[in-house]
Design an enzyme around this catalytic site. Sequence first.
Site, PDB file in Angstrom:
ATOM      1  N   TYR A  72       0.829  -1.217   0.000  1.00  0.00           N
ATOM      2  CA  TYR A  72       0.000   0.000   0.000  1.00  0.00           C
ATOM      3  C   TYR A  72       0.860   1.263   0.000  1.00  0.00           C
ATOM      4  O   TYR A  72       1.574   1.527   0.971  1.00  0.00           O
ATOM      5  CB  TYR A  72      -0.882  -0.019   1.250  1.00  0.00           C
ATOM      6  CG  TYR A  72      -1.867   1.116   1.350  1.00  0.00           C
ATOM      7  CD1 TYR A  72      -3.091   1.055   0.697  1.00  0.00           C
ATOM      8  CD2 TYR A  72      -1.576   2.249   2.092  1.00  0.00           C
ATOM      9  CE1 TYR A  72      -4.005   2.089   0.785  1.00  0.00           C
ATOM     10  CE2 TYR A  72      -2.485   3.294   2.194  1.00  0.00           C
ATOM     11  CZ  TYR A  72      -3.697   3.217   1.541  1.00  0.00           C
ATOM     12  OH  TYR A  72      -4.600   4.242   1.636  1.00  0.00           O
TER      13      TYR A  72
ATOM     14  N   SER B 282      -0.076  -5.516   8.206  1.00  0.00           N
ATOM     15  CA  SER B 282       0.980  -5.818   7.240  1.00  0.00           C
ATOM     16  C   SER B 282       0.621  -7.031   6.392  1.00  0.00           C
ATOM     17  O   SER B 282       0.158  -8.046   6.902  1.00  0.00           O
ATOM     18  CB  SER B 282       2.282  -6.073   8.009  1.00  0.00           C
ATOM     19  OG  SER B 282       3.411  -5.750   7.248  1.00  0.00           O
ATOM     20  N   GLY B 283       0.834  -6.895   5.104  1.00  0.00           N
ATOM     21  CA  GLY B 283       0.644  -8.031   4.197  1.00  0.00           C
ATOM     22  C   GLY B 283       1.994  -8.579   3.820  1.00  0.00           C
ATOM     23  O   GLY B 283       2.634  -8.099   2.900  1.00  0.00           O
TER      24      GLY B 283
ATOM     25  N   ASN C  94       7.750  -2.211   2.575  1.00  0.00           N
ATOM     26  CA  ASN C  94       6.827  -1.131   2.938  1.00  0.00           C
ATOM     27  C   ASN C  94       6.324  -1.342   4.353  1.00  0.00           C
ATOM     28  O   ASN C  94       5.206  -0.997   4.677  1.00  0.00           O
ATOM     29  CB  ASN C  94       5.639  -1.162   1.949  1.00  0.00           C
ATOM     30  CG  ASN C  94       4.739   0.038   2.073  1.00  0.00           C
ATOM     31  OD1 ASN C  94       5.213   1.155   2.217  1.00  0.00           O
ATOM     32  ND2 ASN C  94       3.429  -0.189   2.031  1.00  0.00           N
TER      33      ASN C  94
ATOM     34  N   SER D 170       3.359  -3.436   4.551  1.00  0.00           N
ATOM     35  CA  SER D 170       3.467  -4.766   3.971  1.00  0.00           C
ATOM     36  C   SER D 170       4.848  -4.965   3.364  1.00  0.00           C
ATOM     37  O   SER D 170       5.565  -4.013   3.097  1.00  0.00           O
ATOM     38  CB  SER D 170       2.453  -4.952   2.829  1.00  0.00           C
ATOM     39  OG  SER D 170       1.136  -4.851   3.283  1.00  0.00           O
TER      40      SER D 170
END
Lengths: 360, 360, 360, 360
Positions: B129, B277-278, B201, B239
Site C-alpha cells: 500500500y 501488514s501483508g 513497505n 506490507s
Amino acid sequence: MRKRLRELGIEIGTLPTGKYNAITDVAGVLVGHRTVIYDEPRVARTGVTMIVPRNNEIWHNYAFAAYHSFNGNGGMTGLPWMDESGMLGSAIAITNTHQMGVVRDAMVAYSVENDYKDAFILPVASETYDGWLNDIDAFHLTKEHVDEAIANSVSGPVEEGNVGGGTGMICHDFKGGIGTSSRVVEIEGEQYTVGALVQANHGDRELLRVDGIPVGRMIGADKVPLPWITPPQGTRTSSIIIIVATDAPLLPVQCKRLAQRATIGYARVGGTGHNGSGDIFLAFATGNDLPARPRTQLRSLRMLRHQQLNPLFNATADAVEESILNAITTAETMTGYMGRTAYGIPLDQLEEIMKIHRKW
Amino acid sequence: MRKRLRELGIEIGTLPTGKYNAITDVAGVLVGHRTVIYDEPRVARTGVTMIVPRNNEIWHNYAFAAYHSFNGNGGMTGLPWMDESGMLGSAIAITNTHQMGVVRDAMVAYSVENDYKDAFILPVASETYDGWLNDIDAFHLTKEHVDEAIANSVSGPVEEGNVGGGTGMICHDFKGGIGTSSRVVEIEGEQYTVGALVQANHGDRELLRVDGIPVGRMIGADKVPLPWITPPQGTRTSSIIIIVATDAPLLPVQCKRLAQRATIGYARVGGTGHNGSGDIFLAFATGNDLPARPRTQLRSLRMLRHQQLNPLFNATADAVEESILNAITTAETMTGYMGRTAYGIPLDQLEEIMKIHRKW
Amino acid sequence: MRKRLRELGIEIGTLPTGKYNAITDVAGVLVGHRTVIYDEPRVARTGVTMIVPRNNEIWHNYAFAAYHSFNGNGGMTGLPWMDESGMLGSAIAITNTHQMGVVRDAMVAYSVENDYKDAFILPVASETYDGWLNDIDAFHLTKEHVDEAIANSVSGPVEEGNVGGGTGMICHDFKGGIGTSSRVVEIEGEQYTVGALVQANHGDRELLRVDGIPVGRMIGADKVPLPWITPPQGTRTSSIIIIVATDAPLLPVQCKRLAQRATIGYARVGGTGHNGSGDIFLAFATGNDLPARPRTQLRSLRMLRHQQLNPLFNATADAVEESILNAITTAETMTGYMGRTAYGIPLDQLEEIMKIHRKW
Amino acid sequence: MRKRLRELGIEIGTLPTGKYNAITDVAGVLVGHRTVIYDEPRVARTGVTMIVPRNNEIWHNYAFAAYHSFNGNGGMTGLPWMDESGMLGSAIAITNTHQMGVVRDAMVAYSVENDYKDAFILPVASETYDGWLNDIDAFHLTKEHVDEAIANSVSGPVEEGNVGGGTGMICHDFKGGIGTSSRVVEIEGEQYTVGALVQANHGDRELLRVDGIPVGRMIGADKVPLPWITPPQGTRTSSIIIIVATDAPLLPVQCKRLAQRATIGYARVGGTGHNGSGDIFLAFATGNDLPARPRTQLRSLRMLRHQQLNPLFNATADAVEESILNAITTAETMTGYMGRTAYGIPLDQLEEIMKIHRKW
C-alpha cells in the site's frame, strides 16, 4: 420453460428449505446479477454475480468467513486476509476468468467511493471460465458492470441459470450457470438458515447423478450433444465456485468446516475435481456483528458449540447439491462464440427417468 | 547519493554474493520496472515491478514454486493454483494495493496475446500500500504500464529504491521500496544461486536493526522525522512482498521451505508482522524445466535431498535480510501526496553507527 | 552458578515482564517437570515437562489454540483436532522423540481416570531429540513419569535448563533445555500477559546472537568445545518446541497469529530452521472459558480486535527470544551417554562480551 | 457367510480392478493385521492394521506422500514431517484411539531395531474409536502386537471386516472395519494401479447409499437395530482413516490431490463428516524410489503431468467408495463390551434392494 428441481418434483434430503429456497433466505444476503450478452463487435456471453451480505453493510460490518479449495485450478482474491483474520469485509463477486482482476479493483473503488473511512481494500472476487461460449479474450466487463451488479442486488427470489457470472457456463456437459438453494435447521430451539449459491461450470456428463440416480449416463451424447468437441487450448477447463451463507453464530474455524462440507453436495452430484477445475468454496456466517467501528472495544461474540454443528453440515451438503442441480435445470440452451451451442438438460427426459427410478 | 549496503562496508552473513548481488544472478531471471511519477492531475508515486523468470519463457516453461503468508493482510493472486500444482506459470508482478487486479488481468491479456496456445491465465500479481505518498484512489496504472514493465525487464544490475512497484513505499519509517541481493552456495560440488527481491513497505523505526545493531533506536524521530503522523484510515497499513528465486532443482515442498525461510531475514532486520501488514513470501526454483508441451510425456526431474538444503536456507535468510536493507539504503527521500515526505535513512549516520559498533 | 539472562543484566526489548518472568505469569498456567537422570542400567538424561493451563481444569474447560510449524521435522500429537476445532483440551507435554507416543497415551489414560465423563482423548504431546546425551533407544519413560509431571505442576517460578523434557537438550551448540519468559502489555486500559516456554534443542554456535550481538562467533570452538563431533545417524537432528500462553481473549485465528510470531524471537537469537529441526510452535489463550458442559448452550465469547494485537505480537517475539536465551544461560554443563559432554555457555565470557558491545 | 461387494454383483464405476481388488495390487504394498479379541480379564475387540509399502523397505526407501484432513476429530502422527518433506518413511499403522501412541513408539523401536543407521523416527500411526464394542480403557495393545502386525504383512488378498484395527469398528450404523479395493488405469500407454484401504467407523444409517441407492433408509432400525443407543460420553464418536496407494510417479503435491479425492468416494457412500468424526486421508506414491542412502546424490525423479491425473482421480474416488462398502459387507455381526451388538448389514436384503433398483 425451465424449472427448478423442486418444480420437477425432485427434492434433495429431508430438511425444509427457506422461503425462497435461495441463499437470500439468510437474512440480509442479497444477490445481484449483471448479465452481458451481445454479438457485436465480439460475442459476449458473460457477466458478474454479486453476493452481498448484511444488506450491503458488509463493507463496514464484517462477517466471519473461511474458504476451502477442493481443486485450486481457479482464482479467488482476498484469500490471505481471510485466512489470517477469519473475516469477510466485502461483497463476493463471481465472474469470468480473464476479468477477476478488473472486478476486484472495481470493488476496491466501490468501497473507497461509498465507505471512505472504513474502505475495505482486499475484496473477494472469483471466477470460472466461460471461453467456450463467450469470446473471453474480448475482456467485455468494466467497472460499471460491477457497480450495476451491486446496485441490482436484492433479497427474495434469485434468478438462476444463464445470468450474471453464470451466463456462459457449462455444467456436467449441459448448460450450467447460477443455482441456489437453502435449508432451515433447528438447534436447541433456535432456527438457523443455510443458503448456497453456485456458479457451476464443471463436471462430466457420465458422472451426473440426481439424488443418486445416474441421469448423466441415461441422457448420453446420442440424446443431447456434448459441448467441448474442440476444447480450447487442448484441455477442458472447468470450475465451480460455491458460496455458503448462514445466519448461525459461527467462528472462522467453523466457517471452514462448512466450506469443506460443500464438497459433499458437490460429490453427490458427480463432481470429482478434474485437473482443470477451479473448485473453491467459501462460507460466511452473519450470526455475529463485527462492526469496523469503534476500533477500540472488545468484541462480544456468540458461538455454536462444535457438537451442535451436524445439522448445519447436513444442510450445507443438501443445499449445495440442490444448488448445482438448480443451475442445470434452470439454464436454457445457449448458442454463443463461434456458433457453439451448449444444451440445457431436457426436463422431460429428466422427469421421466426420475419417475421410474424414484420409488424409495 | 544513495548506496547499497555493501557500498557502505556492511555485509550480511559470510556467504559470497552473485555477480550483481541481485535476484538476476539466478540465470534467466529478469527484472523490469515501470515507475509512474507525476503531480498532475493527481499525484502519482507508484508503479509496477516484474520479476520475469526463464528469460520470459516462464509462460510456457513453468517453474516449481510455493508461497508462505507470514501475515496475510495483503493480496497475491494465483495462490490456489500454486498450492494445488506447485507451479508458477507467469511472471510475478508487484504493484500498489488498489490495482493488483488490473495488473493481474493485464498479465492474462499479455499471456493470451503472446502465447496463445499455452496461455496461462492464473498469473501472480501482488501488492503493498503506497497511499501515504501516492494518491492511490486515482488508480493511475493501466495495462500499458504492465506491458512496459515486462518489456523493460533485463538481467544484470537491478535498480532499487524508488522504482517500479516500490516507488511510494516506506520501510521501518524511512523511505523504502525495491531491494535485492543474492548468495552463492556450493552443495556436493555444484554451485547454486539464491536471489531475493523485496518490495519493502513495513516495519517500525525503533525495531530496525542492521546486522544486529539497533540502528533504528539511534536514529530516532528527533534526528529524522517519522512519516505517518496522520495515518490514513486511522491505522498504519504496511506490507512486504518477498520473492526468492533459485536455480537449484527443488520440488514445490522445498520451495515452500525456502519461502518460509524469508521470515528469518525479515525478522533479523526488525520485522514483526504487525496486524496491518501483508507479508507474503514466494519462492520459485528454475532447476527443473517444466515445459507446457508436449502434454503427454512424463516429466523427468532432479531434486536436491532435503538434508542438502541447509546452505540454501542460510542463503535465503541472508539474501532477504540484505535485500530489505538495500531497499532502505538506496531509497531517496520523497515528497508526494498532500505534500508528505518520507525520508531516506541518512547514510552518514548509518555508517558512523556501524563503524563504532561493528568491531566483531 | 547458572543465572537467567536478566540476572546477567541483559534485557530483551522494552516491555515489562510478569512477576516471575515465566509462562506461569499467565494466570492458571502451571508447569511440572519430571527429570529422569541415572547411569544404570542404561544412561538416562531425559524427562517430560508439562504445561498445564487453567490450574489443570483444561481437560474440561478448553482453551482456544493453534499451532505453526516452522520446520516440521518433529512431532506433535493432537494437531488435526486443533486445526479443526481451534481448541486445546489437554495439558501440553514435551519429551524426547522416541517416547512422544507413550506420553500421549498416558495423557489419554490420565484424562479417563480423572475426568471420565468429559475425557479428552486427543491430547497434545511433542518432542525434541536428546539422543546425544541420553541413551534414547532405552525408552526410559513410563506412564508414571507423566503422572508425576502433572502432579508436580505448579505456578510461580519455573525451573529451567536441565529439567524435565529439556534435560538432555543442546541449543546453539551449548547445553540447552527448558527456558521461559513473559511480558505484560496494556490494551485499551486492560493488562494482558504473554508467556513463553521453550524446549530448546536447536541452532548453530556461529549464529547465536544475544540482543543482536553475535556472541556465538565470539565464543568459538577454541573457547568451548562443540558437541556433535560424531552426530548420530550422520546428520544432526535438532529441534525446538515453543509454547506461547496468554490470558487475552483471542480466537483460534488469533492464536495462530501468535504462534507464528514465535518465529520472530527464534530468528533473532539465530534460529534458521535447519532441515533436521522440528520447530513447532503452539499458542493458546485462556481469555475465554470453554467449558465442556453443559453441552447445549451457545458459548458467549469476547475477542480482541485484530488491530489491537500488535502489543501481543511484540510481547510474543520478545518473550520467545528471552526464553531461548534463558534455556541457554540456565543450563549447566552435562555429561551423558557414551561420556559425551555438552557445555553450558560460560556466563563470565557472555557478560564480558555484552558489557563491551551494549552501549546503546 | 460375508461377501465382498462384487460377490454380490455390485460394481462401483467402470474402471477395471487390480488382481485382488485390494490395496496390495499396488506392487510392493503389504497389509498385516493383528486382531485382539478376548473377553477376560477385560473385553478386547481391537487390534492394529499395518499398511507396509515397498515390501517393508519403506523405512529406508521413502515414498512421496501427503494427507488431507476432511474432519480432524482424530489423530495421526507424523504429519508435520509429511507436510514439510512430502515423504513417508515408515509403514502406516491404524489402531484404536487410546493407543495410537504406544503403536507409534513401537514403530520407532521397530525402526531402530531393524534399520539402525537409517532409523526413521517420525512414523505414521492413526486411529479410530472402538470404545463401544471394545473396553478401550483397558489399553489392550502392546509393542508385540505391532511387531506381529508387521510380521504378518503380506501381498495378495487382504482380510477385511472385523480384523486388525478394524475389529471393533462400526460404519453407517452397521458393523464396519477394514475394507479395500483397487483400480487400474492407463495413461499414455502405461498402466498404473490405485489401491485404497479404509478403517471405516463413521456414518449414519439413513445416509448410506450403495451406488447411489439409499439403502440405509430401506434397512431402517425396524429391520436391523442401531448401535449407539447409549453413546459413550453422550456423543457419538466416529471416524474413518483412508489410505490411498499408487505406483504412479507422483510428486507430493499430487499425492495431496489424491488424498483429497478420497472425499469423493466417502461422500458418495453417505459420509458427511459429523463433528465427532476423525476423517483423515493419506495418499502415497511409490513410482519414484527415494532411498535414504547415499545421502549426497541428487535424486532423479519422474512425474506425471497434472493434466494426466484425471484417471487417477476417478480411480481414487471409485476405489475408496468400494472400500467402504467392502468394509460393511464383509464385517460380521459382533457382540462385545457390555454385551453390546453391532449388526452386519444383511446381505440378502442388500442384494434384493439392489436388484430392484439397479436397472440402469
